[in-house]
Design an enzyme around this catalytic site. Sequence first.
Site, PDB file in Angstrom:
ATOM      1  N   TYR A 236       0.872  -1.180   0.000  1.00 16.32           N
ATOM      2  CA  TYR A 236       0.000   0.000   0.000  1.00 16.32           C
ATOM      3  C   TYR A 236       0.906   1.227   0.000  1.00 16.32           C
ATOM      4  O   TYR A 236       1.661   1.452   0.942  1.00 16.32           O
ATOM      5  CB  TYR A 236      -0.881  -0.030   1.252  1.00 16.32           C
ATOM      6  CG  TYR A 236      -1.973   0.998   1.253  1.00 16.32           C
ATOM      7  CD1 TYR A 236      -3.210   0.713   0.687  1.00 16.32           C
ATOM      8  CD2 TYR A 236      -1.786   2.249   1.833  1.00 16.32           C
ATOM      9  CE1 TYR A 236      -4.221   1.653   0.694  1.00 16.32           C
ATOM     10  CE2 TYR A 236      -2.798   3.189   1.835  1.00 16.32           C
ATOM     11  CZ  TYR A 236      -4.017   2.886   1.265  1.00 16.32           C
ATOM     12  OH  TYR A 236      -5.026   3.809   1.262  1.00 16.32           O
TER      13      TYR A 236
ATOM     14  N   TYR B  43      -5.626   4.493  -7.624  1.00 16.26           N
ATOM     15  CA  TYR B  43      -5.787   4.612  -6.172  1.00 16.26           C
ATOM     16  C   TYR B  43      -7.077   3.922  -5.769  1.00 16.26           C
ATOM     17  O   TYR B  43      -8.116   4.540  -5.602  1.00 16.26           O
ATOM     18  CB  TYR B  43      -5.810   6.083  -5.765  1.00 16.26           C
ATOM     19  CG  TYR B  43      -5.854   6.300  -4.275  1.00 16.26           C
ATOM     20  CD1 TYR B  43      -4.966   5.641  -3.429  1.00 16.26           C
ATOM     21  CD2 TYR B  43      -6.763   7.169  -3.695  1.00 16.26           C
ATOM     22  CE1 TYR B  43      -4.994   5.837  -2.062  1.00 16.26           C
ATOM     23  CE2 TYR B  43      -6.792   7.381  -2.328  1.00 16.26           C
ATOM     24  CZ  TYR B  43      -5.913   6.714  -1.521  1.00 16.26           C
ATOM     25  OH  TYR B  43      -5.943   6.918  -0.166  1.00 16.26           O
TER      26      TYR B  43
END
Lengths: 151, 397
Positions: free
Chosen positions: B299, B350
């Site tokens: 991430y 994203y």
Amino acid sequence: VNVAIKRGTFPLPDVEDPLTAPFFAGAARGELLLPRCDACGRYVWYPAEQCPTCAGTSFTWTAVSGRGSLFSWAVVQRAFLPAFADQVPFVTALIAIDEDPAVRIVSYVVDVAADALVADMPVTVSFRPLAFPTVPDHSVIVPMFFPSLSS
Amino acid sequence: VNDWGNASELRDIHGEVAIAGIGETEYTKASGRTAREIGAEAVERAIADAGLEPADIDGITWSGAFADFDAAAFHEHFGTSHDLWTSPWGGGMAWAATAPYLAAQPIREKQARHVVNVFPVAWATQRSSMTGGPGEVHAAQSLKQNLEVPFGWFPQPVYFATIMRRHMIEFGTTPEQFGAVALACRRHANLHAGAVMHGRPMSLDDYLSSPILADPLRLFDSCLISDGGAAYVTTSLERARDLLHPPVVVAGVGEGFSASGTHWAQQAAFTSTPQVFSAPGAFAMAGIEPGDVDVLTVYDPFTVVSLMQIEDMGFCPKGDAGAFVEGTTLHHDGGRLPFNTHGGLLSHAYVLGIAHVVECVKQLRGTAPAQVPNCEVAVYGGYTGHMASTLVLTKDR
């Protein structure tokens, strides 16, 4: 605690929020106050209902010296909110307080050029009015920090 | 001393469950779609990929904080009404790694056979109506609203600029080293037709000359804002062996927490992530060492978060990630640690980590656009500030 962002004075702080009101009331009198756990004596920052160390639930807002060190900082160039459009570039920083360097106060570093900042340099509190052009006729006295004068 | 957090005690589920189906929507800039529509499409595709029907799905996990596609939405979309095992503790971010662990329990207890985990987002479409974009959920927290926002320490790019600077202070990390992460992600996105930044190459000069948002953080240190979503179906390893694709085995799961609360400003270990606590347990459950990892996805909202997790998961000593990532280290073809081979949050889309898990599955199936040769072990590192998680996936041997 989540609150809607519809307060007319946003992004000024809400000085009446009970969890943080003493911080701003102290600043208005020229004092840097932080909540200290009555049971274990630790500063609990940010303010909490319960001490994360000893689970104490009683706190006394205690004056600290206002001296600290520059833990880290950013020189903000992009205005992420309209209120900051006239203010960029500015230095926002984390100040580790001398009484307990694990406690970091988020504030502005003032009276110094951004390229003169040095990691861990000593800084001193100064209480100044904070205002935004998007919130006319309002200001709040808050702690800001400037490089400590060498003795 | 690593006394600033702890690992969750997790049951050893090595080899119990597998990922049998993956589904993705298009990843785009503002699409005008709702997150609910996106979620429905991702789930539909994941079910089809596994060779199942909607009625075969008897469990669903999503993110309670972004409940755009939940059990009710599932039934409404598919016109079904059967019992579903449910949990709002799945979805994306750190929970994209732990959702298979959640699913393992009802699967073991015969309460469910096929559990779908889904995470959709439409922030590119919603952005103009949000205060500070994705910072809105932060500005809504009263402590941030009173103690951070008034001082300009908002939104996320400012937090991570401050973390970057401290990483530079403590370890001597350079702009070029942060840039190496951004370049590797863009390189991989350019091999992936579905990536938002496909067809837009980036040089080191491009990186260094990208606008500074909050010095030392540049635009190209920062993730995209996207619309899109993905889903995956978890089932027992035994059941997965009967489905369309070779099973991707859940070999290890970890979860770690900082003890410093949820605020970035007050993290005791300011330049570390709770991967320090999460990764060792996941690697131990899987019976692997960092050196066994063929592809790593983490991430990566900002380049510094990638560097910190690479260090904290043990791929290099603490503080050395800057030097470690220079050159070709992160490349899919011959790099020492192929990294975010779909382009990551920086250059793929994203969608908060869910596509990172899907990428790991593709790498193990051998169908990734930037395929790592002979990929047998793929790891996802999830991160949500005070929380981190680790998912180790392997081929079925």
